[in-house]
Design an enzyme around this catalytic site. Structure first.
Site, PDB file in Angstrom:
ATOM      1  N   ARG A 117      -5.750 -11.283 -29.383  1.00 15.79           N
ATOM      2  CA  ARG A 117      -4.408 -11.466 -29.970  1.00 15.79           C
ATOM      3  C   ARG A 117      -3.712 -10.160 -30.332  1.00 15.79           C
ATOM      4  O   ARG A 117      -2.773 -10.135 -31.138  1.00 15.79           O
ATOM      5  CB  ARG A 117      -4.449 -12.376 -31.196  1.00 15.79           C
ATOM      6  CG  ARG A 117      -4.962 -13.748 -30.888  1.00 15.79           C
ATOM      7  CD  ARG A 117      -4.585 -14.744 -31.970  1.00 15.79           C
ATOM      8  NE  ARG A 117      -5.115 -16.050 -31.644  1.00 15.79           N
ATOM      9  CZ  ARG A 117      -6.347 -16.435 -31.940  1.00 15.79           C
ATOM     10  NH1 ARG A 117      -7.171 -15.637 -32.595  1.00 15.79           N
ATOM     11  NH2 ARG A 117      -6.767 -17.627 -31.582  1.00 15.79           N
ATOM     12  N   LYS A 138       8.337  -2.957 -24.291  1.00 20.14           N
ATOM     13  CA  LYS A 138       8.299  -4.042 -23.295  1.00 20.14           C
ATOM     14  C   LYS A 138       7.075  -3.834 -22.433  1.00 20.14           C
ATOM     15  O   LYS A 138       6.917  -2.778 -21.804  1.00 20.14           O
ATOM     16  CB  LYS A 138       9.539  -3.988 -22.402  1.00 20.14           C
ATOM     17  CG  LYS A 138      10.765  -4.636 -22.987  1.00 20.14           C
ATOM     18  CD  LYS A 138      11.802  -4.769 -21.877  1.00 20.14           C
ATOM     19  CE  LYS A 138      13.115  -5.285 -22.374  1.00 20.14           C
ATOM     20  NZ  LYS A 138      14.118  -5.350 -21.287  1.00 20.14           N
ATOM     21  N   GLU A 180      16.652   7.116 -13.917  1.00 24.62           N
ATOM     22  CA  GLU A 180      16.758   6.543 -15.277  1.00 24.62           C
ATOM     23  C   GLU A 180      17.337   7.574 -16.266  1.00 24.62           C
ATOM     24  O   GLU A 180      18.023   7.203 -17.215  1.00 24.62           O
ATOM     25  CB  GLU A 180      15.384   6.070 -15.784  1.00 24.62           C
ATOM     26  CG  GLU A 180      14.735   4.954 -14.971  1.00 24.62           C
ATOM     27  CD  GLU A 180      15.312   3.557 -15.222  1.00 24.62           C
ATOM     28  OE1 GLU A 180      16.413   3.437 -15.795  1.00 24.62           O
ATOM     29  OE2 GLU A 180      14.647   2.577 -14.807  1.00 24.62           O
ATOM     30  N   LYS A 222      17.290   5.861 -25.530  1.00 26.16           N
ATOM     31  CA  LYS A 222      16.583   4.579 -25.529  1.00 26.16           C
ATOM     32  C   LYS A 222      16.176   4.190 -26.954  1.00 26.16           C
ATOM     33  O   LYS A 222      16.332   3.043 -27.367  1.00 26.16           O
ATOM     34  CB  LYS A 222      15.355   4.650 -24.615  1.00 26.16           C
ATOM     35  CG  LYS A 222      14.587   3.347 -24.619  1.00 26.16           C
ATOM     36  CD  LYS A 222      14.005   2.985 -23.302  1.00 26.16           C
ATOM     37  CE  LYS A 222      13.484   1.554 -23.312  1.00 26.16           C
ATOM     38  NZ  LYS A 222      12.706   1.217 -22.154  1.00 26.16           N
ATOM     39  N   GLU A 232      16.180  -7.395 -27.331  1.00 22.12           N
ATOM     40  CA  GLU A 232      17.235  -7.605 -26.340  1.00 22.12           C
ATOM     41  C   GLU A 232      18.049  -8.875 -26.573  1.00 22.12           C
ATOM     42  O   GLU A 232      18.124  -9.765 -25.724  1.00 22.12           O
ATOM     43  CB  GLU A 232      16.654  -7.583 -24.913  1.00 22.12           C
ATOM     44  CG  GLU A 232      17.759  -7.370 -23.875  1.00 22.12           C
ATOM     45  CD  GLU A 232      17.234  -6.936 -22.519  1.00 22.12           C
ATOM     46  OE1 GLU A 232      16.272  -6.163 -22.456  1.00 22.12           O
ATOM     47  OE2 GLU A 232      17.829  -7.364 -21.534  1.00 22.12           O
ATOM     48  N   ARG A 236      20.625  -3.923 -26.266  1.00 16.81           N
ATOM     49  CA  ARG A 236      19.530  -3.446 -25.410  1.00 16.81           C
ATOM     50  C   ARG A 236      19.812  -3.757 -23.934  1.00 16.81           C
ATOM     51  O   ARG A 236      19.315  -3.079 -23.041  1.00 16.81           O
ATOM     52  CB  ARG A 236      18.186  -4.044 -25.846  1.00 16.81           C
ATOM     53  CG  ARG A 236      17.019  -3.430 -25.082  1.00 16.81           C
ATOM     54  CD  ARG A 236      15.673  -3.571 -25.765  1.00 16.81           C
ATOM     55  NE  ARG A 236      14.644  -2.927 -24.953  1.00 16.81           N
ATOM     56  CZ  ARG A 236      13.390  -2.769 -25.308  1.00 16.81           C
ATOM     57  NH1 ARG A 236      12.982  -3.198 -26.479  1.00 16.81           N
ATOM     58  NH2 ARG A 236      12.531  -2.165 -24.519  1.00 16.81           N
ATOM     59  N   ASN A 240      20.165  -1.936 -18.921  1.00 15.24           N
ATOM     60  CA  ASN A 240      20.078  -2.467 -17.558  1.00 15.24           C
ATOM     61  C   ASN A 240      21.242  -2.020 -16.685  1.00 15.24           C
ATOM     62  O   ASN A 240      21.431  -2.566 -15.592  1.00 15.24           O
ATOM     63  CB  ASN A 240      20.028  -3.998 -17.593  1.00 15.24           C
ATOM     64  CG  ASN A 240      18.724  -4.487 -18.188  1.00 15.24           C
ATOM     65  OD1 ASN A 240      17.655  -4.054 -17.775  1.00 15.24           O
ATOM     66  ND2 ASN A 240      18.802  -5.358 -19.164  1.00 15.24           N
ATOM     67  N   HIS A 243      20.931  -1.999 -12.949  1.00 16.58           N
ATOM     68  CA  HIS A 243      19.711  -2.733 -12.602  1.00 16.58           C
ATOM     69  C   HIS A 243      19.951  -4.087 -11.941  1.00 16.58           C
ATOM     70  O   HIS A 243      19.037  -4.640 -11.350  1.00 16.58           O
ATOM     71  CB  HIS A 243      18.829  -2.931 -13.843  1.00 16.58           C
ATOM     72  CG  HIS A 243      18.066  -1.699 -14.214  1.00 16.58           C
ATOM     73  ND1 HIS A 243      18.675  -0.491 -14.491  1.00 16.58           N
ATOM     74  CD2 HIS A 243      16.733  -1.453 -14.341  1.00 16.58           C
ATOM     75  CE1 HIS A 243      17.762   0.407 -14.793  1.00 16.58           C
ATOM     76  NE2 HIS A 243      16.571  -0.148 -14.707  1.00 16.58           N
ATOM     77  N   HIS A 247      17.552  -4.099  -9.077  1.00 15.11           N
ATOM     78  CA  HIS A 247      16.394  -5.007  -8.983  1.00 15.11           C
ATOM     79  C   HIS A 247      16.468  -5.861  -7.727  1.00 15.11           C
ATOM     80  O   HIS A 247      15.445  -6.131  -7.082  1.00 15.11           O
ATOM     81  CB  HIS A 247      16.330  -5.929 -10.208  1.00 15.11           C
ATOM     82  CG  HIS A 247      15.686  -5.286 -11.402  1.00 15.11           C
ATOM     83  ND1 HIS A 247      15.969  -5.673 -12.698  1.00 15.11           N
ATOM     84  CD2 HIS A 247      14.764  -4.296 -11.499  1.00 15.11           C
ATOM     85  CE1 HIS A 247      15.248  -4.944 -13.547  1.00 15.11           C
ATOM     86  NE2 HIS A 247      14.509  -4.098 -12.847  1.00 15.11           N
ATOM     87  N   HIS A 260      11.940   2.547  -7.872  1.00 15.72           N
ATOM     88  CA  HIS A 260      12.818   1.905  -8.851  1.00 15.72           C
ATOM     89  C   HIS A 260      14.066   2.767  -9.090  1.00 15.72           C
ATOM     90  O   HIS A 260      15.188   2.267  -9.080  1.00 15.72           O
ATOM     91  CB  HIS A 260      12.029   1.711 -10.145  1.00 15.72           C
ATOM     92  CG  HIS A 260      12.803   1.043 -11.227  1.00 15.72           C
ATOM     93  ND1 HIS A 260      13.227  -0.262 -11.135  1.00 15.72           N
ATOM     94  CD2 HIS A 260      13.243   1.503 -12.437  1.00 15.72           C
ATOM     95  CE1 HIS A 260      13.887  -0.584 -12.239  1.00 15.72           C
ATOM     96  NE2 HIS A 260      13.908   0.463 -13.043  1.00 15.72           N
TER      97      HIS A 260
END
Ligand SMILES: NC(=O)c1ccc[n+]([C@@H]2O[C@H](COP(=O)([O-])OP(=O)(O)OC[C@H]3O[C@@H](n4cnc5c(N)ncnc54)[C@H](O)[C@@H]3O)[C@@H](O)[C@H]2O)c1
Ligand SMILES: [Zn+2]
Length: 357
Positions: A117, A138, A180, A222, A232, A236, A240, A243, A247, A260
């Site tokens: 956990r 994330k 980025e 960031k 998010e 946040r 993106n 993106h 993506h 990426h």
């Protein structure tokens, strides 16, 4: 050495950037873990695991190495990592080290988030791209039906960014990370964007104080956003920028075939084009293409428009079947906007025509 603090609702933690292997030693001894478990990929382990081990205690330190590349962010590899952790007898007082780029950060972070956990972990990033991925908590693995679909928000105890590790990166990986960084420039505003234009002309510039300053500023952008919106629900999403199309291209071309950062670079040009249309104003798209041109970013992805639109509809920011994109009103001023599908289609067709020139 530079130090930044990340403040989130769930945790505050430090980021150290520079020549910081000694900081790693001190940090680990302060945590007094019952054992330390390093996850890394084959390339990073071959090049740098010995150096890392020298900064760690000599006893109760284990490691597990996975193949390099995005394919390792899988259920199978996640399961193998958990098995290795159980076999080594990790307990609630153990500490995981994610040693590598964004792939390992996401995989090992998700292992840490779910082992018993949740146990503590430290990010030791080794790519430029990881200035983004190692910060903000994330963590995820991929599902065959979608990238990063299975994951958690789980903050590390610390991020220890030893820049000499980056010196073995290929030009392709530097460029991916720089995508980025440029994104963070556009999100943060004129000051950082202009600094990039004035100081980063070629890959040769990515050394010493220029590299240190660039990474620190990129992380600060960031950190600032994550501090306002850890999970998010609002700002946040601005991270993106570039993106939505990025993506979609990455998924269509096939992960690993295009990096990426390359895909995000193309996506940012498209996002500015759509912004010019939606806000009916010029946003100096040439400024971005000039910056990308210094580093030979690809401008073409041979993918049918229809497939890109289908992918964009599956994007995590989209809901009720509508495509939402981060648009730019001005440098430093972003907005999440629902874009009608006919606009996406006509803008993409126009954009793809630009590729064919
Ligand atoms: N969690 C987040 O917020 C977030 C944000 C952005 C990206 N990501 C994730 O990050 C991943 C991409 O990150 P990445 O580009 O760092 O990928 P990566 O970790 O796969 O690294 C890219 C390649 O560089 C190699 N490499 C790493 N460090 C090296 C070094 N020091 N010297 C030589 N080679 C080295 C790796 O072996 C790999 O082949 C994706 O999975 C993406 O989803 C996550
Ligand atoms: Zn990204």
């Amino acid at each position: 050495m530079e130090k930044l603090m990340i403040h989130t609702n769930s945790k505050n933690y430090p980021i150290y950037i520079g020549e910081v292997t000694d900081v790693l030693s001190v940090t680990i001894s302060q945590f007094q873990p019952s054992s330390v478990f390093i996850f890394s990929d084959e390339t990073v382990a071959r090049l740098h695991l010995d150096t890392l081990r020298k900064s760690l205690p000599t006893e109760n330190v284990y490691h597990h190495i996975v193949p390099s590349g995005e394919g390792s962010k899988s259920f199978d590899m996640y399961y193998q990592c958990q098995t290795a952790a159980l076999e080594a007898g990790l307990d609630r007082h153990s500490l995981i080290i994610a040693f590598g780029g964004g792939m390992i950060g996401d995989l090992a972070g998700f292992v840490a988030a779910t082992y018993m956990r949740g146990i503590r972990f430290i990010q030791v990033p080794t790519t430029l791209l990881a200035h983004d991925s190692a910060v903000g908590g994330k963590v995820a693995i991929n599902h065959p039906l979608g990238k990063n679909m299975i994951g958690a928000f789980y903050q590390p105890e610390a991020v220890i960014y030893h820049l000499p590790f980056l010196q073995t990166l290929s030009e392709k990986e530097w460029r991916s990370g720089l995508g980025e960084v440029i994104k963070h420039g556009y999100i943060s505003g004129e000051l950082f964007l202009r600094w990039l234009e004035e100081n980063v002309h070629t890959f040769e510039d990515l050394h010493d104080n220029t590299l240190l300053h660039m990474i620190k500023e990129g992380i600060a952008v960031k950190a600032n956003i994550v501090a306002q919106d850890e999970k998010e629900t609002g700002v946040r999403a601005y991270l993106n920028f570039g993106h939505t199309l990025g993506h979609a291209i990455e998924a269509e071309v096939g992960y690993g075939k295009m990096t990426h950062g390359d895909a995000v670079a193309i996506g940012m040009v498209f996002a500015i084009q759509v912004s010019e249309y939606m806000y009916q104003k010029s946003l100096n798209i040439e400024r971005l293409t000039a910056l990308l041109g210094r580093f030979d970013y690809p401008t073409i992805a041979d993918v049918p428009v229809r497939k890109l639109i289908d992918r964009m509809r599956q994007d995590k920011k989209s809901y009720d079947g509508d495509i939402h994109m981060v648009l730019m009103k001005n440098v430093g001023e972003m907005e999440l906007v629902k874009i009608p599908e006919d606009v996406i289609e006509s803008q993409l067709k126009h954009f793809v025509k630009g590729w064919e020139k």
